[in-house]
Design an enzyme around this catalytic site. Structure first.
Site, PDB file in Angstrom:
ATOM      1  N   LYS A  13      -0.886   0.316   4.128  1.00 56.21           N
ATOM      2  CA  LYS A  13      -0.603   1.946   3.967  1.00 56.21           C
ATOM      3  C   LYS A  13       0.047   2.359   3.126  1.00 56.21           C
ATOM      4  CE  LYS A  13       0.424   1.840   8.401  1.00 56.21           C
ATOM      5  NZ  LYS A  13       0.734   0.485   8.532  1.00 56.21           N
ATOM      6  N   ARG A  88       0.090   7.609  16.014  1.00 52.94           N
ATOM      7  CA  ARG A  88       0.170   6.033  16.160  1.00 52.94           C
ATOM      8  C   ARG A  88      -0.302   5.827  17.850  1.00 52.94           C
ATOM      9  NH1 ARG A  88       3.730   3.877  11.859  1.00 52.94           N
ATOM     10  NH2 ARG A  88       3.715   1.497  12.170  1.00 52.94           N
ATOM     11  N   ARG A 127       7.755 -10.469   2.882  1.00 51.06           N
ATOM     12  CA  ARG A 127       8.551  -9.232   2.507  1.00 51.06           C
ATOM     13  C   ARG A 127      10.060  -9.424   3.285  1.00 51.06           C
ATOM     14  NH1 ARG A 127       6.519  -3.269   3.714  1.00 51.06           N
ATOM     15  NH2 ARG A 127       7.021  -3.940   5.749  1.00 51.06           N
ATOM     16  N   ARG A 135      14.243  -5.077   5.707  1.00 52.10           N
ATOM     17  CA  ARG A 135      13.761  -3.994   6.952  1.00 52.10           C
ATOM     18  C   ARG A 135      14.156  -5.033   8.425  1.00 52.10           C
ATOM     19  NH1 ARG A 135       8.164  -0.926   6.672  1.00 52.10           N
ATOM     20  NH2 ARG A 135       8.250  -0.329   4.328  1.00 52.10           N
ATOM     21  N   ARG A 146       5.281  -5.828  17.102  1.00 49.05           N
ATOM     22  CA  ARG A 146       4.508  -4.598  16.253  1.00 49.05           C
ATOM     23  C   ARG A 146       3.105  -4.605  16.198  1.00 49.05           C
ATOM     24  NH1 ARG A 146       7.526  -5.012  10.575  1.00 49.05           N
ATOM     25  NH2 ARG A 146       6.250  -3.175   9.935  1.00 49.05           N
TER      26      ARG A 146
END
Ligand code: AP5
Ligand code: MG
Length: 196
Positions: A13, A88, A127, A135, A146
């Protein structure tokens, strides 16, 4: 142009939003970025959100609505925006509908980016390993949480938006260019002459 981007964590996104807002010349409103910024600045809201985000949970609706509501009132949002990572939950979608109804306007397009769970896990794990300052929500313990929250809390929005005929679903597997062109096709399809 008012666009909503829906997709699981790691769907792309953010990556695609950056290109799309440049093309459409509208602001990019990412609630994840807003919350990370509040966290970094140590604001009252950021301090509350930090542990929730770090373990991969959703920040409660009232806090998200507060931070986004403030941003939507800024002058550059008058002619549209791209919402990345909001709504969300059904509650957030209903609040957005109320906001749009009060303004006498509506969404032009809701883009769902779909990607299978194993690919999402791989992208987020990569990542986490690659970034100098990863993160916290990309740590291995938080990723399944998540994804599972996306499936239970956010995916029902796809049916919610299908009812109003603004939903377009895009395959999120492929090169970034391929996906961008799929998204542009959807936007042209749903907005006709109004899109670039
Ligand atoms: P948020 O920042 O929105 O995170 P997210 O959606 O969970 O996940 P990402 O932003 O990582 O995924 P993305 O789809 O943007 O993918 P990206 O382009 O980065 O939210 C963070 C947290 O804030 C939430 O967990 C929650 O706690 C809170 N929050 C935010 N909004 C909220 C709300 N409305 N309500 C409640 N809580 C909220 O790409 C991911 C990786 O994949 C990158 O490394 C990228 O390079 C790679 N990649 C991208 N495209 C491709 C491709 N085509 N092929 C291969 N790799 C690709
Ligand atoms: Mg993102």
């Amino acid at each position: 142009m008012r666009i909503v981007f829906i997709g699981p964590p790691g769907a792309g996104k953010g990556t695609q939003s950056v290109r799309l807002v440049e093309y459409l010349e509208i602001p990019h409103l990412s609630t994840g970025e807003m919350l990370r910024d509040a966290k970094k600045r140590g604001t009252e809201l950021g301090l509350i959100a930090a542990p929730i985000m770090d373990r991969g949970d959703l920040v409660p609706d009232p806090l998200v609505l507060k931070i986004l509501g403030k941003r939507l009132h800024e002058p550059d949002c008058g002619n549209g925006w791209l919402l990345d990572g909001f709504p969300r939950t059904i509650g957030q979608a209903q609040s957005l509908d109320q906001y749009l109804a009060d303004k006498g306007t509506s969404l032009n397009c809701v883009i769902e980016l779909f990607v299978p769970d194993d690919e999402l896990q791989q992208r987020l794990a990569n990542r986490y390993l690659q970034l100098e300052n990863p993160r916290p929500e990309d740590q291995p313990e938080a990723i399944p949480r998540r994804i599972s929250l996306y499936r239970s809390q956010t995916e029902p929005l796809i049916e919610y938006y299908r009812q109003s005929d603004v939903l377009r679903s895009v395959d999120g597997i492929g090169t970034m260019d391929e996906i961008f062109h799929r998204i542009l096709d959807c936007i042209h399809d749903s907005t006709g002459e109004n899109a670039k």
